[in-house]
Design an enzyme around this catalytic site. Structure first.
Site, PDB file in Angstrom:
ATOM      1  CD  GLU A  91      35.766  33.269  43.433  1.00  0.00           C
ATOM      2  OE1 GLU A  91      34.980  34.129  43.300  1.00  0.00           O
ATOM      3  OE2 GLU A  91      36.084  32.850  42.305  1.00  0.00           O
ATOM      4  CB  CYS A 112      31.992  25.563  44.206  1.00  0.00           C
ATOM      5  SG  CYS A 112      33.234  26.018  43.221  1.00  0.00           S
ATOM      6  CB  CYS A 119      45.233  29.577  38.944  1.00  0.00           C
ATOM      7  SG  CYS A 119      45.519  28.142  38.267  1.00  0.00           S
ATOM      8  CB  CYS A 123      43.051  28.842  31.410  1.00  0.00           C
ATOM      9  SG  CYS A 123      43.682  27.337  32.100  1.00  0.00           S
ATOM     10  CB  CYS A 126      40.377  31.193  33.666  1.00  0.00           C
ATOM     11  SG  CYS A 126      40.139  30.895  35.657  1.00  0.00           S
ATOM     12  CB  CYS A 340      36.498  30.043  37.539  1.00  0.00           C
ATOM     13  SG  CYS A 340      37.837  29.657  38.054  1.00  0.00           S
TER      14      CYS A 340
HETATM   15  N1  SAH Z   1      41.910  24.760  37.981  1.00  0.00           N
HETATM   16  C1  SAH Z   1      40.888  23.663  37.969  1.00  0.00           C
HETATM   17  C2  SAH Z   1      39.749  23.994  39.023  1.00  0.00           C
HETATM   18  C3  SAH Z   1      38.992  25.385  38.534  1.00  0.00           C
HETATM   19  S1  SAH Z   1      37.474  24.864  37.977  1.00  0.00           S
HETATM   20  C4  SAH Z   1      40.126  23.509  36.544  1.00  0.00           C
HETATM   21  O1  SAH Z   1      40.341  24.181  35.753  1.00  0.00           O
HETATM   22  O2  SAH Z   1      39.766  22.633  36.287  1.00  0.00           O
HETATM   23  C5  SAH Z   1      36.915  26.119  37.240  1.00  0.00           C
HETATM   24  C6  SAH Z   1      36.055  26.036  36.227  1.00  0.00           C
HETATM   25  O3  SAH Z   1      35.565  27.019  35.696  1.00  0.00           O
HETATM   26  C7  SAH Z   1      37.006  25.293  35.105  1.00  0.00           C
HETATM   27  O4  SAH Z   1      36.291  24.159  34.186  1.00  0.00           O
HETATM   28  C8  SAH Z   1      37.146  26.372  34.106  1.00  0.00           C
HETATM   29  O5  SAH Z   1      37.685  26.261  33.043  1.00  0.00           O
HETATM   30  C9  SAH Z   1      36.186  27.292  34.376  1.00  0.00           C
HETATM   31  N2  SAH Z   1      36.114  28.500  33.879  1.00  0.00           N
HETATM   32  C10 SAH Z   1      36.836  29.448  34.067  1.00  0.00           C
HETATM   33  N3  SAH Z   1      36.476  30.678  33.579  1.00  0.00           N
HETATM   34  C11 SAH Z   1      35.356  30.698  33.139  1.00  0.00           C
HETATM   35  C12 SAH Z   1      34.665  31.484  32.300  1.00  0.00           C
HETATM   36  N4  SAH Z   1      34.846  32.442  32.311  1.00  0.00           N
HETATM   37  N5  SAH Z   1      33.262  30.969  31.852  1.00  0.00           N
HETATM   38  C13 SAH Z   1      32.995  29.681  32.247  1.00  0.00           C
HETATM   39  N6  SAH Z   1      33.981  28.911  32.979  1.00  0.00           N
HETATM   40  C14 SAH Z   1      34.838  29.392  33.121  1.00  0.00           C
HETATM   41 FE1  SF4 Z   2      43.573  28.008  36.657  1.00  0.00          FE
HETATM   42 FE2  SF4 Z   2      41.632  29.129  35.724  1.00  0.00          FE
HETATM   43 FE3  SF4 Z   2      43.020  27.451  34.287  1.00  0.00          FE
HETATM   44 FE4  SF4 Z   2      41.428  26.374  36.240  1.00  0.00          FE
HETATM   45  S1  SF4 Z   2      40.616  27.372  34.628  1.00  0.00           S
HETATM   46  S2  SF4 Z   2      43.729  25.945  35.598  1.00  0.00           S
HETATM   47  S3  SF4 Z   2      41.882  28.114  37.750  1.00  0.00           S
HETATM   48  S4  SF4 Z   2      43.609  29.079  35.240  1.00  0.00           S
END
Ligand code: SAH
Ligand code: SF4
Length: 353
Positions: A91, A112, A119, A123, A126, A340
């Site tokens: 996406e 974006c 991934c 996390c 996420c 994300c």
């Molecule tokens: N892996 C990298 C790039 C992805 S950025 C990183 O983690 O920085 C995607 C952003 O969206 C990250 O800051 C992540 O922490 C955030 N994100 C993921 N899940 C989310 C959610 N449910 N609500 C808000 N932000 C979220």
């Molecule tokens: Fe991976 Fe989501 Fe963590 Fe970013 S926030 S490193 S995309 S698991």
């Protein structure tokens, strides 16, 4: 088959040399790819027919097909889902610049992009992490999202953020050539200052990105201001704890003219307690960074809760009172699941049922 969207200018010269052609042919090819955005080799009318046939037998011009575009009813964001040649989906989100004074819409867009299918960093909050890593995106697939966005929107991408699916710094081998193409003035020609790489704290990746030596912007998904909180929601912190991450970021700030952005999702009872304000302010001070607060976007199947709007605003106010530059972002396009990984997650679930 080589996709030409993933070829740096040097790769194009090499490709033409391998076909016994002079370097000026590489320049012509580059113009067809980037200036004219052709989607077939027949359109490359200043190349000899035999060469066009050789290219068509070896190369492709698009690495993905756009499968679905969904429009947000508020905020004007558009999210598109692309299908890679092996069937995997990624996406990307097109975000228009803020509506100007007097309601005038700007043509400028931010894109974006995703860097991986899924991934590996896992996390806990996420949607991308939930699915694990399927594979890295190729250079062409990273660049292809920008080309697709420009075709969908009919305008150039002005700003690029690597905040879609995946951890860009875990895919350096494809990220760096993609950046070379994105930055190249005869290819995509987006300025380094308009490109933000977001990382969850991949320390070796940060060092390699610094060595790349271009003035890119950096965002760090901090989400916890002490190891105890970070360990709870971000397994990456066990590998590279704050004691390693913060010095690596300090090193980055020594050579970068731009402030780092610390991304901090507010999750109730996890990291949004007022006890965390001081710790977050300390790290932001150390790095001379700005903080972007993001009220958590609910992900189906995950237990995390977004704090009340009043609680988010109070956290924000407390941080500002410590002298930190803070912005708070309610996700644009919340109604199309712009957080994300969420759109793909929904698709995968639909396909599985
Ligand atoms: N892996 C990298 C790039 C992805 S950025 C990183 O983690 O920085 C995607 C952003 O969206 C990250 O800051 C992540 O922490 C955030 N994100 C993921 N899940 C989310 C959610 N449910 N609500 C808000 N932000 C979220
Ligand atoms: Fe991976 Fe989501 Fe963590 Fe970013 S926030 S490193 S995309 S698991």
């Amino acid at each position: 088959m080589t996709c030409l969207l993933g070829c740096t200018p040097a790769d194009l010269v090499e490709l033409m040399a391998s076909l016994g052609q002079k370097p000026y042919r590489a320049k012509q090819l580059q113009e067809w790819i980037w200036k004219h955005r052709v989607t077939s080799f027949e359109e490359m009318t200043n190349l000899p027919p035999a060469l066009r046939e050789q290219l068509a037998a070896r190369c492709t011009l698009r690495p993905l097909t756009v499968q679905e575009v969904s429009e947000s009813t508020t905020g004007g964001t558009r999210k598109f889902l692309s299908r890679m040649q092996d069937g995997h989906l990624v996406e990307s989100v097109i975000i228009p610049a803020a509506v100007g004074q007097g309601g005038a819409h700007s043509d400028r867009i931010t894109l974006c992009v995703s860097s991986q299918v899924g991934c590996a960093f896992g996390c806990k909050f996420c949607a991308s992490g939930l699915l694990g890593l399927t594979r890295n995106l190729t250079t062409a697939e990273i660049v292809g999202q920008i080309v697709a966005a420009e075709a969908i929107s009919g305008t150039r991408v002005d700003n690029l953020v690597f905040m879609g699916m995946g951890e860009p710094l875990a895919n350096m081998d494809n990220l760096l050539p993609a950046l070379t193409i994105i930055l190249d003035e005869h290819s995509l020609n987006i300025g380094a200052r308009h490109i933000t790489i977001s990382t969850s704290g991949n320390v070796p990746g940060l060092k390699k990105l610094a060595a790349f030596g271009r003035p890119l912007r950096l965002a760090v998904s901090l989400h916890g201001a002490c190891d105890e909180v970070r360990n709870q929601i971000m397994p990456v912190n066990k590998k590279w704890p704050l004691g390693e991450l913060v010095p690596a970021l300090q090193e980055w700030t020594r050579t970068s003219k731009h402030k780092i952005t610390l991304e901090y999702i507010l999750i109730q009872d996890v990291n949004a307690m007022l006890t965390e304000v001081d710790k977050l302010a300390r790290i932001a001070h150390l790095l001379n960074a700005k903080v972007n607060l993001i009220p958590y976007n609910t992900v189906e199947g995950l237990p995390w809760v977004r704090p009340s709007e009043a609680a988010c605003r109070f956290f924000c106010k407390q941080l500002i009172a410590k002298g930190i530059p803070v912005t708070m972002r309610y996700e644009k396009g919340h109604d199309i699941n712009a957080a994300c990984g969420q759109l793909r997650l929904r698709k995968v679930q639909q396909n599985e049922h």
